[in-house]
Design an enzyme around this catalytic site. Structure first.
Site, mmCIF file in Angstrom:
data_model
loop_
_atom_site.group_PDB
_atom_site.id
_atom_site.type_symbol
_atom_site.label_atom_id
_atom_site.label_comp_id
_atom_site.label_asym_id
_atom_site.label_seq_id
_atom_site.Cartn_x
_atom_site.Cartn_y
_atom_site.Cartn_z
ATOM 1 N N GLU A 34 6.279 -8.822 -1.585
ATOM 2 C CA GLU A 34 6.568 -8.277 -0.264
ATOM 3 C C GLU A 34 5.228 -8.107 0.449
ATOM 4 O O GLU A 34 4.310 -7.502 -0.113
ATOM 5 C CB GLU A 34 7.272 -6.914 -0.384
ATOM 6 C CG GLU A 34 7.671 -6.417 0.989
ATOM 7 C CD GLU A 34 8.416 -5.088 0.989
ATOM 8 O OE1 GLU A 34 8.654 -4.529 -0.092
ATOM 9 O OE2 GLU A 34 8.728 -4.616 2.091
ATOM 10 N N ARG A 273 6.342 -4.698 -17.016
ATOM 11 C CA ARG A 273 5.325 -4.498 -15.980
ATOM 12 C C ARG A 273 3.983 -4.209 -16.614
ATOM 13 O O ARG A 273 3.916 -3.688 -17.724
ATOM 14 C CB ARG A 273 5.665 -3.256 -15.142
ATOM 15 C CG ARG A 273 6.682 -3.430 -14.098
ATOM 16 C CD ARG A 273 6.883 -2.104 -13.387
ATOM 17 N NE ARG A 273 5.976 -1.959 -12.266
ATOM 18 C CZ ARG A 273 6.211 -2.461 -11.061
ATOM 19 N NH1 ARG A 273 7.290 -3.162 -10.837
ATOM 20 N NH2 ARG A 273 5.353 -2.278 -10.084
ATOM 21 N N LYS A 283 1.739 -0.208 -4.689
ATOM 22 C CA LYS A 283 1.179 -0.470 -3.363
ATOM 23 C C LYS A 283 1.303 0.753 -2.470
ATOM 24 O O LYS A 283 0.422 1.008 -1.654
ATOM 25 C CB LYS A 283 1.910 -1.654 -2.724
ATOM 26 C CG LYS A 283 1.442 -2.991 -3.238
ATOM 27 C CD LYS A 283 2.146 -4.129 -2.528
ATOM 28 C CE LYS A 283 3.522 -4.349 -3.081
ATOM 29 N NZ LYS A 283 4.180 -5.564 -2.555
HETATM 30 P P1 ATP Z 1 4.665 -2.167 -5.966
HETATM 31 O O1 ATP Z 1 5.571 -1.246 -6.715
HETATM 32 O O2 ATP Z 1 3.232 -2.057 -6.328
HETATM 33 O O3 ATP Z 1 4.881 -2.142 -4.488
HETATM 34 P P2 ATP Z 1 6.420 -4.337 -6.111
HETATM 35 O O4 ATP Z 1 7.107 -4.709 -7.366
HETATM 36 O O5 ATP Z 1 7.207 -3.660 -5.070
HETATM 37 O O6 ATP Z 1 5.091 -3.596 -6.472
HETATM 38 P P3 ATP Z 1 6.375 -6.921 -4.962
HETATM 39 O O7 ATP Z 1 5.497 -7.411 -3.884
HETATM 40 O O8 ATP Z 1 7.815 -6.744 -4.683
HETATM 41 O O9 ATP Z 1 5.733 -5.574 -5.457
HETATM 42 O O10 ATP Z 1 6.170 -7.762 -6.285
HETATM 43 C C1 ATP Z 1 6.101 -9.164 -6.350
HETATM 44 C C2 ATP Z 1 6.286 -9.576 -7.781
HETATM 45 O O11 ATP Z 1 5.282 -8.983 -8.595
HETATM 46 C C3 ATP Z 1 7.622 -9.102 -8.347
HETATM 47 O O12 ATP Z 1 8.199 -10.170 -9.065
HETATM 48 C C4 ATP Z 1 7.269 -7.970 -9.256
HETATM 49 O O13 ATP Z 1 8.160 -7.891 -10.322
HETATM 50 C C5 ATP Z 1 5.843 -8.335 -9.696
HETATM 51 N N1 ATP Z 1 5.085 -7.138 -10.035
HETATM 52 C C6 ATP Z 1 4.814 -6.088 -9.233
HETATM 53 N N2 ATP Z 1 4.142 -5.135 -9.896
HETATM 54 C C7 ATP Z 1 3.967 -5.593 -11.160
HETATM 55 C C8 ATP Z 1 3.348 -5.074 -12.331
HETATM 56 N N3 ATP Z 1 2.755 -3.874 -12.335
HETATM 57 N N4 ATP Z 1 3.358 -5.832 -13.446
HETATM 58 C C9 ATP Z 1 3.938 -7.053 -13.441
HETATM 59 N N5 ATP Z 1 4.540 -7.596 -12.382
HETATM 60 C C10 ATP Z 1 4.554 -6.888 -11.237
HETATM 61 MG MG MG Z 2 8.887 -4.434 -4.180
#
Ligand code: ATP
Ligand code: MG
Length: 574
Positions: A34, A273, A283
């Site tokens: 995102e 994760r 984020k």
């Molecule tokens: P955040 O919680 O930091 O905002 P998010 O999961 O909302 O992270 P996205 O931009 O939606 O962030 O994530 C893009 C991809 O990265 C998704 O497939 C998500 O599963 C993966 N991802 C995000 N954070 C992690 C993490 N800590 N470890 C492994 N994969 C991750």
């Molecule tokens: Mg997300």
């Protein structure tokens, strides 16, 4: 199929699928960030998986921006995400946006309404949440659940025309309020957002699809075969599959790009994760730190962002090596920050030139040294002549570390003390302290010593052993350097597990700025570094006894700035 230990569990699934001929043996993944923040090292774990699978199996990995919430999204993030992925060394097939599918998704919502599979709910978010029930108790149906189709259509179109205030209505899928999986209890699939324009579609839309309604459908439209994500989505998978089932028998809109078998469908797989001690991996929290000025920006070298790690001196190779080391499993856990630091030390110790910088300088005068000085040629990394040599000026007056001299020392002190032992100056001569001088306040200002002209390193006399070797720089030629010494961002191991405000848990000593005196070879850094793809190309050094450092892009032609990437001490234990 025999289990191959060198494969992670998702690679094993992919190999099985290839053997079984699923999806015409096509492999297509996507990385779906995102654009609401900068990438962090958790994302890198997903990137290495998504792009890695495509590379290994001759497939394609697309970059898809999951841009369904205009309130938080921005092109700044779209650009930085692409830059970081390129820097990490990965290549996407296409760049897609969930917003590419807003028309298709809207049409699908209309279809759902017409088929009696969706309704407009006018309750508040709180009321809807209250009616959700619990995993063991069924939910309560909304009073709007059985609205006639025409009314639902009329209201949903009014929502899209901007006639309904944000939060006053949502569109819900009509599935099953008693399903043991709470995600099936009439999930919200569209909401109203009129407060912010979308960074790509502007004011065209007043309703936006929710994650569950957009993600699987986007996978389907693009022809994704393996939709890999993190474990928190396990509970969403049945709903993901349910939405995909609604397409059975339909040819995906982008199918012209690829051969589609009648059995085509994307499948979701989940891995753990990445969480790392002494930091946060969200984020939302990072944005808060940036906005409130608690760090210097997304690329603050203390941040676990890709740009922060880069500025800290982490290389793309070292970050990828770290991800390889931790691997992929199906259980959540916490990775020791020490492993990340260990990985960068291992990578830099045989590549970063070693130079001298004195952090707490005191003047050393070699009283029997005659003449204007000389130039010493030293290897960049001892015992590794192929990594080059450099020239170090040597003269009668040097700076040494204050701590390398003691006026009154006992026999356990191996460094300089008047009348004490012989000490070698690194790469140069053996000296012996003869005395010292203080200022009016009693602070040590000068150390006096004599040297042995026949003891120069690299000559026959250079083999003579001393108990200690100390660092030095020559007073005239050395250069003042700003060194930024970073430590862990948080004072506690798992800030996300603590009660209260995470900002109260920041490590107050995470940054110390000092000025040191570095040997002249660093002067060559006094220019703006070359910029490639928007990223300053900077050099790494090991400052003897101080740690690994990298040139910071704040460096200019008058002022050198170094960031400490990692100290030399390695606490990592397997
Ligand atoms: P955040 O919680 O930091 O905002 P998010 O999961 O909302 O992270 P996205 O931009 O939606 O962030 O994530 C893009 C991809 O990265 C998704 O497939 C998500 O599963 C993966 N991802 C995000 N954070 C992690 C993490 N800590 N470890 C492994 N994969 C991750
Ligand atoms: Mg997300």
């Amino acid at each position: 199929m025999e289990e191959d230990k060198s494969l992670n569990f998702i690679e094993q699934i992919v190999e099985n699928d290839l053997q079984e001929g699923k999806n015409d043996r096509r492999i297509q993944t996507r990385f779906p960030p995102e654009p609401n923040g900068y990438l962090h090292i958790g994302h890198v774990k997903a990137i290495c998986m998504d792009f890695g699978i495509a590379e290994r199996y001759n497939g394609v990995c697309n970059l898809r921006f999951d841009d369904t919430n205009p309130v938080k999204e921005d092109t700044e993030y779209v650009d930085s995400i692409q830059q970081d992925i390129r820097w990490l060394g990965f290549h996407w097939g296409n760049v897609f946006y969930a917003s590419d599918y807003f028309d298709q998704l809207y049409d699908l919502a209309i279809r759902f309404i017409k088929e009696g599979k969706a309704y407009v709910d006018e309750q508040t978010a709180e009321q809807i949440a209250e009616q959700k029930g619990t995993p063991t108790e069924p939910g309560t149906p909304s009073p709007y659940r059985d609205r006639p189709v025409e009314e639902n259509l009329r209201l949903f179109e009014a929502m899209q025309r901007g006639e309904i205030e944000d939060g006053k209505m949502v569109l819900r899928a009509k599935i099953d309020m008693a399903n043991p999986n709470m995600h099936f209890r009439d999930p919200i699939i569209y909401r109203i957002i009129t407060t912010h324009p979308h960074h790509r579609t502007g004011r065209k839309w007043n309703v936006y699809p929710m994650y569950d309604f957009a993600h699987g459908q986007s996978d389907y439209f693009e022809g994704v075969t393996h939709s890999i994500c993190t474990l928190e989505f396990v509970v969403h998978r049945p709903l993901y599959d349910w939405f995909i089932d609604q397409f059975v028998g339909q040819v995906p809109s982008n199918a012209a790009d690829w051969k589609t078998g009648s059995d085509y469908r994307p499948r979701q797989y989940e891995f753990n994760r990445l969480n790392i001690t002494y930091t946060v991996m969200s984020k939302r929290k990072m944005l808060q730190l940036v906005k409130e000025g608690l760090v210097a920006g997304w690329d603050d070298p203390r941040m676990p962002t890709v740009c922060g790690l880069r500025r800290r001196g982490y290389t793309a190779e070292a970050i990828r090596e770290f991800i390889r080391k931790i691997g992929y499993t199906k259980v959540e856990g916490m990775i020791d920050l020490g492993l990340l630091e260990h990985t960068i030390r291992e990578s830099l110790k045989n590549t970063a030139p070693r130079i001298c910088a004195i952090f707490d300088p005191v003047r050393l005068v070699i009283t029997n040294y005659e003449g204007d000085g000389e130039t010493i040629v030293a290897e960049n990394i001892d015992g590794n002549p192929e990594l080059g040599t450099r020239q170090i000026p040597f003269a009668r007056e040097l700076y040494i570390e204050r701590g390398d001299f003691l006026e009154q020392a006992d026999k356990n002190f191996y460094r300089l003390s008047p009348g004490g032992r012989e000490v070698r100056l690194k790469n140069a001569y053996i000296i012996q302290a003869t005395g010292c001088e203080h200022d009016a306040d009693g602070n040590l200002t000068t150390v006096y010593a004599t040297y042995d002209p026949l003891s120069k390193s690299g000559t026959e006399g250079g083999n003579r052993k001393t108990k200690a070797t100390i660092n030095w720089v020559e007073c005239q030629s050395c250069v003042d350097v700003e060194a930024r010494l970073y430590d862990r961002l948080f004072a506690v191991e798992n800030p996300s597990a603590e009660e209260g405000d995470f900002r109260d848990l920041l490590n107050p000593d995470s940054l110390k700025v000092v000025t040191c005196k570095a040997e002249q070879s660093l002067r060559s850094e006094m220019h703006r570094p070359e910029v490639v793809d928007g990223i300053a190309q900077v050099n790494h050094y090991q400052l003897l006894k101080q740690g690994f450092f990298v040139i910071d892009p704040d460096t200019d032609d008058r002022h050198i700035v170094l960031n400490r990437t990692a100290s030399l001490k390695d606490n990592w234990q397997k």
